[in-house]
Every structure is written in structure tokens, then in C-alpha cells.
Write an enzyme that holds these catalytic residues in place. Structure first.
Site, short mmCIF file in Angstrom:
data_model
loop_
_atom_site.label_atom_id
_atom_site.label_comp_id
_atom_site.label_asym_id
_atom_site.label_seq_id
_atom_site.Cartn_x
_atom_site.Cartn_y
_atom_site.Cartn_z
N HIS A 63 0.86 -1.19 0.00
CA HIS A 63 0.00 0.00 0.00
C HIS A 63 0.89 1.23 0.00
CE1 HIS A 63 0.97 -0.42 4.24
NE2 HIS A 63 0.45 0.76 4.50
N HIS A 65 1.19 3.99 1.98
CA HIS A 65 1.67 4.82 3.09
C HIS A 65 3.19 4.93 2.94
CE1 HIS A 65 -2.11 4.14 5.77
NE2 HIS A 65 -2.14 5.32 5.19
N ASP A 67 5.90 4.77 4.70
CA ASP A 67 6.91 3.82 5.19
C ASP A 67 7.00 2.57 4.31
OD1 ASP A 67 4.31 3.53 6.27
OD2 ASP A 67 5.01 2.22 7.87
N HIS A 68 6.09 2.44 3.36
CA HIS A 68 6.10 1.27 2.47
C HIS A 68 6.49 1.61 1.03
CE1 HIS A 68 4.15 -1.38 5.50
NE2 HIS A 68 3.78 -0.19 5.96
N HIS A 141 -6.82 -2.58 5.98
CA HIS A 141 -6.05 -1.44 6.51
C HIS A 141 -6.89 -0.18 6.32
CE1 HIS A 141 -2.53 0.47 7.99
NE2 HIS A 141 -2.05 0.92 6.85
N ASP A 208 0.52 -4.06 6.67
CA ASP A 208 -0.47 -3.39 7.49
C ASP A 208 -1.89 -3.94 7.32
OD1 ASP A 208 1.90 -2.10 7.44
OD2 ASP A 208 1.04 -0.08 7.51
N HIS A 266 8.12 -4.49 11.16
CA HIS A 266 7.22 -3.33 11.12
C HIS A 266 6.81 -2.96 12.55
CE1 HIS A 266 3.54 -0.96 10.24
NE2 HIS A 266 4.10 -0.72 9.07
ZN LIG Z 1 0.02 1.63 6.45
#
Ligand SMILES: [Zn+2]
Length: 319
Positions: A63, A65, A67-68, A141, A208, A266
Site C-alpha cells: 500500500h 503509506h 513507510d512502504h 487497513h 499493514d 514493522h
Molecule cells: Zn500503512
């Protein structure tokens, strides 16, 4: 020495810490290199880990976000700089094609990449490679998210003593493997007589999400399950609210899906000061199998297949 291993590039959720980079995982699988969720700083972490951009053959993003995926522009530009000669599949949630397009063209560079976009709309196969299938399942998520799993087809392991007993050698072995039977002397030898079933290996990647059907489907019979475990038990309400798993829930997914090795990652920055072992302990209580608490730059071998484990897994009633 394993030719299938997970190179951990980063293990932090949301905010990196002094010891943990944002997410990032490179799965080395024979000649393939699958890069999962390249967070900020992934390019440099690859340098520290001793893996080059040309190792990457597929990229999977769960996804969008930060941090990914904030490391994607750097990784792509590094691949262009290094003139990676092969095409690379990029899988990501189709709902956010626009975000991918922005990351793809986040800055100006001499773009010589051959990227094959594989936007994921729904559960099912995403990439069919010669040696494995890559499948996606929706996660639960706060934004569109998919987990991935790599499934190697089942095969057969040739048994040298049986081959010798029938006097089958050299090119005849390949012929038998290919055709399923072989005329040897005055009789026909079937492949089943000189080989035994060899279960294909599976790798699952769950980021997530709350507990959901997709997570269990991904983890089903996984030899290695990489699973987010953002929180400990005490933060279970937070996990539910923001669409994350606790370590204990990650353990439950591994246990109920018959996974063999659980890799936790994570982590929330609140576990920076050495209390992260708590997460491994809580997951282990629910799982009962081996749990690895991932650290940046770890190299974690995919567990080798051995007959005993295969029998145990198969007896465990995988669906
Ligand atoms: Zn996320």
C-alpha cells in the site's frame, strides 16, 4: 548456503528510529530478487546489505503509506543509473495508480527502465513466473492494501538409489522426468517408481492489516511468513483502530495457517529501547513455532525443505 533468503533492509513502521530504517525487504529466490515495500532509505540500506539494484526482478508494494513506498523513487533511479538490463514487474494496489505514477516520476532522471506495471484489483494471481506464481490477497487497513505470496509448484524429488536399481542414468533421467515414463530394458519405469513428491516452497508477506481472511489465505502453508507486528497486547485497541496486527495476532495467523517460520517486523517506535523481545514472546505464545524478530540487515534463510517437515505439514490438513 541458501539461495533463498530474506534480506531485511528495514523494520520500522511509520517513523524510522536510530536502529531501524523504514521497511524494506529483498527476497532472494534463486535468480530472482523480489523487493517488497521499499520505505525511505532503501537504496542506501541495499548498499549496507551488499545487494545491488540489478538483483531486483520484481517489486511488490502492499500500500502507499510512506513507510512502504517512499524509497521507490530512489530505488528506481538507482536501477536506471546502473542500467539494469532486464524488465521488472511492479505490483501495487490498482486503486492508487496515481500515487504510483507520482513516485515513478518524482524527480527527473534518465529513464531507461523497462517496468511492467501490474496493478492489483482483486485477490488472485498477479505474476506467473517459470518457477513460481505470485498471488495477492486484500488486507484490512485504512487504505487499499494487498499482501503477497509466492508459491512454487509441487514437484518430484528423484531418488538416486531407485534410479540405480533400474539402471537409469544420464539423459534418460531427464527424459523420464519430462515424459513421466521410460522404457528401460524389457520394462516400462514410471516416474513415481523412482521419485517422491516434493512440496513446493511458499513465502508470504503480510503488512499493514487487521486480522482478515486475506491474511490467513496468504499465510497458508508458508515456509516463511513475514508479518507486521506493530504493537504488543497492551496496544490491541490501537492496532484495531489503525488497521494493524499485534504480535500475538501475527502468531495466531502463523499458527492457524500452518506456517513454519514467522518473521516479525514493522515495529512501532515505542519498542525502540530493547523491550521488543516482548513482541517475539507474545507471538511465540500464540504460534508455538520458531519466531524471528527481524533487525535491519539481517539475512534470514528460507527454511530448507526436509521430508519430515513436509510430512508434518501435509498431515496438518492444509486445505
Ligand atoms: Zn500503512
Amino acid at each position: 548456503m541458501s539461495s533463498r533468503e530474506l534480506v531485511v533492509l528495514g523494520t520500522a513502521s511509520q517513523a524510522p528510529t536510530r536502529r531501524r530504517n523504514h521497511n524494506g525487504y529483498l527476497l532472494l529466490w534463486d535468480d530472482e530478487g523480489l523487493l517488497f515495500d521499499p520505505g525511505e532509505g532503501t537504496q542506501r540500506q541495499m548498499l549496507f546489505a551488499g545487494v545491488t539494484a540489478s538483483r531486483i526482478t520484481r517489486i511488490c508494494i502492499t500500500h502507499f503509506h510512506g513507510d512502504h513506498c517512499l524509497g521507490l523513487p530512489g530505488v528506481l533511479q538507482r536501477m536506471a543509473l546502473d542500467r539494469v538490463p532486464h524488465g521488472v514487474d511492479v505490483c501495487y494496489p490498482a486503486q492508487h495508480r496515481d500515487v504510483f505514477a507520482r513516485l515513478r516520476h518524482a524527480s527527473l532522471f534518465h529513464d531507461v527502465l523497462e517496468l511492467r506495471e501490474r496493478p492489483v484489483e482483486t485477490a488472485g494471481p498477479v505474476v506467473q513466473a517459470a518457477e513460481f506464481a505470485l498471488e495477492a490477497q486484500p488486507l484490512s487497513h485504512s487504505v487499499a492494501a494487498f499482501g503477497y505470496r509466492l508459491v512454487e509448484p509441487d514437484g518430484r524429488r528423484m531418488l538416486p538409489d531407485r534410479l540405480a536399481a533400474f539402471g537409469i542414468t544420464g539423459p534418460d533421467i531427464g527424459r523420464l522426468q519430462h515424459e513421466g515414463r521410460l522404457v528401460s530394458g524389457d520394462r516400462v519405469v514410471a516416474l513415481e517408481e523412482v521419485s517422491e513428491p516434493r512440496r513446493g516452497q511458499r513465502f508470504a508477506f503480510i503488512m499493514d492489516t487487521r486480522l482478515c481472511d486475506g491474511a490467513f489465505a496468504l499465510a497458508d502453508g508458508a515456509d516463511m511468513l513475514v508479518c507486521e507486528s506493530t504493537f504488543a497486547d497492551t496496544e490491541a485497541a490501537l492496532a484495531q483502530e489503525y488497521g494493524h496486527l499485534t504480535a500475538r495476532q501475527a502468531g495466531r495467523v502463523a499458527a492457524e495457517s500452518g506456517a513454519r517460520l514467522l518473521v516479525l517486523t514493522h515495529f512501532s517506535q515505542r519498542y525502540e529501547r530493547g523491550d521488543e523481545q516482548l513482541l517475539a514472546d507474545q507471538a511465540a505464545e500464540a504460534f508455538g513455532g520458531p519466531v524471528v524478530l527481524a533487525h535491519d540487515l539481517d539475512r534470514i534463510p528460507v527454511p530448507s525443505r526436509h521430508p519430515a517437515a513436509e510430512d508434518a505439514t501435509e498431515a496438518g490438513g492444509r486445505g
